[in-house]
Enzyme design. Structure first.
Site, PDB file in Angstrom:
ATOM      1  N   THR A   1       0.172   9.082   0.354  1.00 18.36           N
ATOM      2  CA  THR A   1       0.657  10.401   0.753  1.00 18.36           C
ATOM      3  C   THR A   1      -0.532  11.054   1.440  1.00 18.36           C
ATOM      4  OG1 THR A   1       2.065  10.561  -1.208  1.00 18.36           O
ATOM      5  CG2 THR A   1       1.615  12.595  -0.037  1.00 18.36           C
TER       6      THR A   1
ATOM      7  N   CYS B   1       0.855  -1.188   0.000  1.00 20.37           N
ATOM      8  CA  CYS B   1       0.000   0.000   0.000  1.00 20.37           C
ATOM      9  C   CYS B   1       0.888   1.235   0.000  1.00 20.37           C
ATOM     10  CB  CYS B   1      -0.826   0.085   1.286  1.00 20.37           C
ATOM     11  SG  CYS B   1      -1.981  -1.238   1.475  1.00 20.37           S
ATOM     12  N   ILE B   2       0.438   2.253  -0.687  1.00 20.31           N
ATOM     13  CA  ILE B   2       1.177   3.520  -0.672  1.00 20.31           C
ATOM     14  C   ILE B   2       0.189   4.644  -0.392  1.00 20.31           C
ATOM     15  CG2 ILE B   2       0.997   3.645  -3.205  1.00 20.31           C
ATOM     16  CD1 ILE B   2       3.576   5.306  -3.200  1.00 20.31           C
TER      17      ILE B   2
ATOM     18  N   GLN C   1      -0.120  15.913  -0.738  1.00 20.01           N
ATOM     19  CA  GLN C   1      -0.200  15.333  -2.083  1.00 20.01           C
ATOM     20  C   GLN C   1       0.170  16.331  -3.182  1.00 20.01           C
ATOM     21  OE1 GLN C   1      -4.067  13.454  -2.486  1.00 20.01           O
ATOM     22  NE2 GLN C   1      -3.569  11.890  -0.966  1.00 20.01           N
ATOM     23  N   ARG C   2       0.494  15.793  -4.340  1.00 22.41           N
ATOM     24  CA  ARG C   2       0.865  16.553  -5.544  1.00 22.41           C
ATOM     25  C   ARG C   2       2.125  17.398  -5.346  1.00 22.41           C
ATOM     26  NH1 ARG C   2      -2.791  16.865  -9.841  1.00 22.41           N
ATOM     27  NH2 ARG C   2      -0.934  16.919 -11.120  1.00 22.41           N
ATOM     28  N   LYS C   3       2.997  16.965  -4.458  1.00 22.27           N
ATOM     29  CA  LYS C   3       4.259  17.686  -4.262  1.00 22.27           C
ATOM     30  C   LYS C   3       5.454  16.803  -4.627  1.00 22.27           C
ATOM     31  CE  LYS C   3       2.396  20.022  -0.149  1.00 22.27           C
ATOM     32  NZ  LYS C   3       2.069  21.378  -0.529  1.00 22.27           N
ATOM     33  N   GLY C   4       5.185  15.624  -5.173  1.00 19.21           N
ATOM     34  CA  GLY C   4       6.279  14.736  -5.587  1.00 19.21           C
ATOM     35  C   GLY C   4       6.642  13.671  -4.560  1.00 19.21           C
TER      36      GLY C   4
ATOM     37  N   GLY D   1       4.758  11.125  -3.592  1.00 23.84           N
ATOM     38  CA  GLY D   1       4.303   9.814  -4.078  1.00 23.84           C
ATOM     39  C   GLY D   1       5.375   9.185  -4.958  1.00 23.84           C
TER      40      GLY D   1
ATOM     41  N   GLU E   1       1.459  -4.158  -5.513  1.00 24.36           N
ATOM     42  CA  GLU E   1       0.322  -5.064  -5.388  1.00 24.36           C
ATOM     43  C   GLU E   1      -0.877  -4.486  -6.133  1.00 24.36           C
ATOM     44  OE1 GLU E   1      -0.337  -6.493  -1.311  1.00 24.36           O
ATOM     45  OE2 GLU E   1      -2.472  -6.569  -1.817  1.00 24.36           O
TER      46      GLU E   1
HETATM   47  N1  ACO Z   1      -4.960  14.571 -10.129  1.00 28.94           N
HETATM   48  C1  ACO Z   1      -4.275  14.292 -11.274  1.00 28.94           C
HETATM   49  N2  ACO Z   1      -3.108  13.636 -11.277  1.00 28.94           N
HETATM   50  C2  ACO Z   1      -2.620  13.224 -10.101  1.00 28.94           C
HETATM   51  C3  ACO Z   1      -3.270  13.492  -8.866  1.00 28.94           C
HETATM   52  C4  ACO Z   1      -4.492  14.191  -8.928  1.00 28.94           C
HETATM   53  N3  ACO Z   1      -5.156  14.486  -7.820  1.00 28.94           N
HETATM   54  N4  ACO Z   1      -2.542  12.977  -7.857  1.00 28.94           N
HETATM   55  C5  ACO Z   1      -1.461  12.405  -8.430  1.00 28.94           C
HETATM   56  N5  ACO Z   1      -1.522  12.558  -9.776  1.00 28.94           N
HETATM   57  C6  ACO Z   1      -0.565  12.045 -10.775  1.00 28.94           C
HETATM   58  C7  ACO Z   1       0.211  13.146 -11.436  1.00 28.94           C
HETATM   59  O1  ACO Z   1       0.675  12.653 -12.684  1.00 28.94           O
HETATM   60  C8  ACO Z   1       1.351  13.325 -10.477  1.00 28.94           C
HETATM   61  O2  ACO Z   1       2.481  13.852 -11.081  1.00 28.94           O
HETATM   62  P1  ACO Z   1       2.572  15.448 -11.369  1.00 28.94           P
HETATM   63  O3  ACO Z   1       2.155  16.146 -10.113  1.00 28.94           O
HETATM   64  O4  ACO Z   1       3.988  15.612 -11.743  1.00 28.94           O
HETATM   65  O5  ACO Z   1       1.636  15.691 -12.509  1.00 28.94           O
HETATM   66  C9  ACO Z   1       1.635  11.878 -10.084  1.00 28.94           C
HETATM   67  O6  ACO Z   1       0.372  11.232 -10.089  1.00 28.94           O
HETATM   68  C10 ACO Z   1       2.256  11.678  -8.727  1.00 28.94           C
HETATM   69  O7  ACO Z   1       2.286  12.840  -8.000  1.00 28.94           O
HETATM   70  P2  ACO Z   1       3.047  12.888  -6.622  1.00 28.94           P
HETATM   71  O8  ACO Z   1       2.979  14.284  -6.111  1.00 28.94           O
HETATM   72  O9  ACO Z   1       4.413  12.279  -6.749  1.00 28.94           O
HETATM   73  O10 ACO Z   1       2.178  11.883  -5.771  1.00 28.94           O
HETATM   74  P3  ACO Z   1       1.355  12.148  -4.419  1.00 28.94           P
HETATM   75  O11 ACO Z   1       2.303  12.514  -3.334  1.00 28.94           O
HETATM   76  O12 ACO Z   1       0.226  13.020  -4.666  1.00 28.94           O
HETATM   77  O13 ACO Z   1       0.900  10.654  -4.101  1.00 28.94           O
HETATM   78  C11 ACO Z   1      -0.589   8.829  -4.193  1.00 28.94           C
HETATM   79  C12 ACO Z   1       0.275   9.796  -5.003  1.00 28.94           C
HETATM   80  C13 ACO Z   1       0.284   8.098  -3.171  1.00 28.94           C
HETATM   81  C14 ACO Z   1      -1.199   7.775  -5.118  1.00 28.94           C
HETATM   82  C15 ACO Z   1      -1.685   9.674  -3.475  1.00 28.94           C
HETATM   83  O14 ACO Z   1      -2.555  10.190  -4.443  1.00 28.94           O
HETATM   84  C16 ACO Z   1      -2.488   8.914  -2.447  1.00 28.94           C
HETATM   85  O15 ACO Z   1      -2.044   8.697  -1.337  1.00 28.94           O
HETATM   86  N6  ACO Z   1      -3.726   8.522  -2.798  1.00 28.94           N
HETATM   87  C17 ACO Z   1      -4.626   7.847  -1.866  1.00 28.94           C
HETATM   88  C18 ACO Z   1      -4.180   6.423  -1.617  1.00 28.94           C
HETATM   89  C19 ACO Z   1      -3.995   5.652  -2.916  1.00 28.94           C
HETATM   90  O16 ACO Z   1      -4.822   5.665  -3.798  1.00 28.94           O
HETATM   91  N7  ACO Z   1      -2.865   4.918  -2.988  1.00 28.94           N
HETATM   92  C20 ACO Z   1      -2.541   4.053  -4.105  1.00 28.94           C
HETATM   93  C21 ACO Z   1      -3.313   2.785  -3.957  1.00 28.94           C
HETATM   94  S1  ACO Z   1      -2.671   1.493  -4.935  1.00 28.94           S
HETATM   95  C22 ACO Z   1      -1.562   0.675  -3.915  1.00 28.94           C
HETATM   96  O17 ACO Z   1      -1.490   0.993  -2.759  1.00 28.94           O
HETATM   97  C23 ACO Z   1      -0.686  -0.374  -4.485  1.00 28.94           C
END
Ligand code: ACO
Ligand code: ZN
Length: 438
Positions: free
Chosen positions: A307, A304-305, A312-315, A317, A338
């Site tokens: 942020t 599981c992952i 979120q959206r700060k890199g 993830g 997974e």
């Molecule tokens: N809208 C559009 N694109 C998005 C969004 C959004 N809200 N959030 C992330 N992205 C995309 C973008 O391409 C983004 O890159 P960019 O900002 O350069 O365009 C990229 O994903 C990743 O952005 P990060 O800032 O590196 O990621 P973030 O810190 O926001 O974390 C994560 C991503 C972990 C998936 C987060 O959205 C989260 O925690 N979500 C809820 C839990 C979840 O769904 N986890 C994944 C489940 S699957 C598993 O666990 C195996």
């Protein structure tokens, strides 16, 4: 890249407040009928005739953006008022992710647009649950922990039960955060709309005063476990679920509030948790984490992952994803996350894979195979293939997949792939793989 969910931020005294995610785009549907102030006689009659609405009803609903979107009624509850017909409805916006599900008032619904009433019991949710074998195993384990008697019908009921969010908001460190999904907190917490978390040990409480008392006593200033990475103000801690069971469970309760399809609550012993923190003079504040099975038969390098929404959206993830592959490289293995991936998980992984692979293809002279890419990146060959296929960089020639990388095409894709995320400085990672530790 457009946002598929934009948290809105409001100041709330000393605490910053994070609201739930907004819908993917603006494809607003035209109103099924006029909803003007002057209600027609026919509408009035209809209003009194059809409500309370049945669970399963499909209707248009005014969202916080002021626009109408199609919803399905998931649950209803009676309001404490004199009016026998006064209910509020828990609705799912059918075009959007479940994290936007919420309680709405009758006046938000356009009753002229009521479509059908479906019998929920007929729908076979179990069949529609796309679970990996691994998740099924986890569910089975969950059953052993007190749900042994669950047959398909009860499981369906359980699914129904988790459809409605139980905890609406949490307070964690400086932030007040709106939750996204149901999380199975122990029953004594189910009458609370808000929970207060200690940001260090992740214990949760029903009242602010309890948290304040706790904070005076709690001596943790960072996650338990070993600090395995530090670069500037960023630190990563490795927490063994077996050694820190309560922390692991608390983290799972917290994470489930933002993860839809996860069933891991009891078997934390089998996992390591990698908790990313921003550190200052008050301590190390959790930004996000990923979990990893100590032994994975399916070559999963991440279970599981998350942020946390304020970060979120700060890199972060992509940092966590990159970190998971750095661990795999140290183990000398390839890895994959997974399944199933959430919508945001898939976007983040696709973005990461695209950037890493295209960076290599750009620099590399001559031919390179998927196997070589996999060896260099620790990304599983199947993930490389699907990523390059989705970018139309693969051709099938003489029974073989061949990578066709025109530099101009690569540049275009790289531009579209968005920002690279925060870099992992591998020289700052001090870590021994689990099997060697034991
Ligand atoms: N809208 C559009 N694109 C998005 C969004 C959004 N809200 N959030 C992330 N992205 C995309 C973008 O391409 C983004 O890159 P960019 O900002 O350069 O365009 C990229 O994903 C990743 O952005 P990060 O800032 O590196 O990621 P973030 O810190 O926001 O974390 C994560 C991503 C972990 C998936 C987060 O959205 C989260 O925690 N979500 C809820 C839990 C979840 O769904 N986890 C994944 C489940 S699957 C598993 O666990 C195996
Ligand atoms: Zn504490």
């Amino acid at each position: 890249m457009g946002s598929i969910d934009t948290p809105t931020i409001t100041e709330n005294g000393s605490t910053q407040s994070y609201a739930a995610a907004a819908p993917a785009d603006d494809n607003q549907r035209p109103l099924a009928s006029s909803n003007g102030a002057q209600e027609s006689e026919a509408t009035k009659k209809r209003r009194t005739g059809i409500h309370p609405l049945e669970v399963g009803t499909r209707v248009m609903c005014r969202w916080r953006d002021g626009k109408y979107h199609p919803v399905k009624v998931i649950e209803r509850r009676k309001l404490q008022s004199a009016e026998p017909s006064d209910y509020e409805y828990y609705v799912h916006y059918t075009e959007f992710n479940r994290r936007l599900d919420e309680w709405v008032k009758l006046e938000q619904l356009d009753l002229d647009s009521v479509e059908t009433v479906v019998d929920e019991k007929v729908e076979d949710k179990v069949a529609s649950l796309k679970m990996t074998r691994h998740q099924k195993r986890k569910i089975d384990e969950t059953h052993v922990e007190g749900h042994e008697e669950l047959d398909a019908a009860s499981l369906r009921e359980h699914e129904e039960f988790t459809k409605v969010k139980n905890i609406a908001t949490i307070e964690l460190g400086r932030y007040e955060i709106e939750t996204w999904y149901f999380s199975p907190f122990p029953p004594e917490y189910n009458d609370s709309l808000k929970l207060y978390f200690c940001e260090f040990c992740l214990n949760f409480m029903k009242r602010k005063e309890q948290l304040q008392r706790h904070m005076r006593k709690c001596d943790l200033k960072h996650p338990p476990g070993d600090e395995i990475y530090r670069s500037g103000t960023l630190s990563m801690f490795e927490v063994d679920g077996k050694k820190n069971k309560v922390y692991g469970q608390n983290l799972c309760y917290l994470a489930k509030l933002f993860l839809d399809h996860k069933t891991l609550y009891y078997d934390v012993d089998l996992f390591l948790f990698y908790v990313l923190c921003e550190c200052d003079d008050r301590g190390c504040h959790m930004v996000g984490y990923f979990s990893k099975e100590k032994h994975s038969e399916e070559s999963y390098n991440l279970a599981c992952i998350l942020t946390l929404p304020p970060y979120q959206r700060k890199g972060y993830g992509k940092f966590l994803i990159a970190f998971s592959y750095e661990l795999s490289k140290k183990e000398g293995k390839v890895g994959t996350p997974e399944r199933p991936l959430s919508d945001l998980g898939l976007l983040s992984y696709r973005g990461y894979w695209t950037r890493v692979l295209l960076d290599i293809l750009k620099k590399h002279k001559g031919n390179i195979s998927i196997k070589e890419l996999s060896d260099m990146t620790a990304i599983k060959a199947e993930d490389i293939l699907t990523t390059l296929q989705s970018l139309e960089l693969i051709q099938y020639r003489k029974g073989q997949h061949v990578i066709c990388a025109d530099p101009k095409v690569l540049d275009r894709h790289l531009k579209a792939a968005g920002r690279g995320g925060l870099e992992v400085d591998v020289s700052k990672l001090i870590w021994t793989p689990y099997k060697e530790q034991s």
